[in-house]
Write an enzyme that holds these catalytic residues in place. Structure first.
Site: not given
Ligand SMILES: NC(=O)c1ccc[n+]([C@@H]2O[C@H](COP(=O)([O-])OP(=O)(O)OC[C@H]3O[C@@H](n4cnc5c(N)ncnc54)[C@H](OP(=O)(O)O)[C@@H]3O)[C@@H](O)[C@H]2O)c1
Length: 261
Positions: A143, A156
């Site tokens: 991130s 985080y």
């Molecule tokens: N959205 C943003 O603004 C942003 C910015 C910077 C970085 N990121 C990074 O991008 C990545 C994806 O985030 P997102 O925004 O798409 O979040 P999200 O919509 O909350 O999705 C998170 C995903 O991770 C899975 N997950 C979470 N905990 C898990 C576990 N213990 N075991 C297996 N799967 C798990 C969830 O699956 P289940 O629900 O099926 O468990 C879901 O598929 C993350 O690493 C996040 O830190 C996001």
């Protein structure tokens, strides 16, 4: 240097958000996708969308914190479909609701376990096999928060900085065997995670736009993929400033928990 497009691809956290968008972006005839997540219904919806685009899809309901389950499943998949690209994307967020809200040990450990160890549980079982084949690409979804800690989400930020530090550390070793290590530093991407983020979300990208950008940059072999560029530039400047000035800027930008009166 461009290499052949990856055909055997593992994505963790593929049941929602950025992981689902990445799966869909890579889905095509001739591609075998391994999609890992915990929510059966949402993971199957991701798989169906990818199958509709002609990809062959295997799903695995695994918590990325379970090292043994990850290793067993990944080795089985890799035996049948030697992995070209592994995207360690699964992640969880934690933000402080107010100045009296505090991340205790349990909350801190839960975030680090998912975001850092969860990524390690995906990467480590696969790395040695990639080294033996002298082929493969690992992408760690970190991130922009890795570039400067913010008071609104200490655990985080720390977990994402740890992923970046790990990837940067091993890249030169892996490159000796022709293995690529890319660190992805997204800004705000519209997902369930960012929907509940309490601060401002400048330059919010859609998950599809972010996934397409990541795919293009990974194909170009980029070691670091930070976006959107203006936000990335600002975040890169912050650590060059005196720490108190950087703190004040972040506070002014709403990345400081509210004071309670
Ligand atoms: N959205 C943003 O603004 C942003 C910015 C910077 C970085 N990121 C990074 O991008 C990545 C994806 O985030 P997102 O925004 O798409 O979040 P999200 O919509 O909350 O999705 C998170 C995903 O991770 C899975 N997950 C979470 N905990 C898990 C576990 N213990 N075991 C297996 N799967 C798990 C969830 O699956 P289940 O629900 O099926 O468990 C879901 O598929 C993350 O690493 C996040 O830190 C996001």
């Amino acid at each position: 240097m461009r290499k052949a497009a990856p055909r055997h691809i593992v994505i963790t956290g593929a049941s929602a958000g950025l992981g689902r968008a990445l799966a869909s972006t890579y889905a095509a005839p001739g591609v075998v996708l391994a999609l890992i997540g915990r929510d059966a219904q949402r993971l199957e919806a991701s798989a169906q969308a990818c199958r509709a685009k002609g990809a062959s899809v295997q799903t695995a309901l695994i918590d990325v914190r379970d090292a043994q389950a990850m290793q067993t499943w990944l080795h089985r998949f890799d035996d049948a479909h030697p992995i070209d690209l592994l995207i360690a994307n699964a992640g969880a967020a934690s933000t402080l609701a107010s100045a009296t809200d505090w991340e205790d040990l349990a909350r801190t450990a839960a975030i680090v376990d998912t975001n850092f160890y969860g990524a390690m549980h995906a990467v480590l079982p696969v790395i040695a096999r990639m080294q033996a084949r002298k082929h493969g690409h690992v992408a760690l979804i970190s991130s922009l928060a890795a570039l400067r800690g913010m008071a609104i989400s200490p655990a985080y930020c720390a977990s994402k900085a740890a992923i970046k530090a790990y990837g940067d550390s091993v890249r030169p070793i892996l490159s000796r065997d022709g293995i690529r290590m890319s660190i992805v530093l997204p800004g705000f991407v519209k997902t369930a995670m960012s929907d509940v983020f309490p601060g401002d979300k400048p330059f919010l990208w859609s998950a599809d736009k972010a996934a397409e950008h990541i795919q293009r940059k990974l194909a170009a072999g980029r070691a670091e993929i930070a976006f959107p560029s203006l936000l990335a530039f600002g975040m890169r400047l912050l650590p060059l400033l005196p720490a108190v000035l950087a703190d004040a800027i972040l506070g002014g930008l709403s990345y400081l928990p509210r004071e309670e009166h």
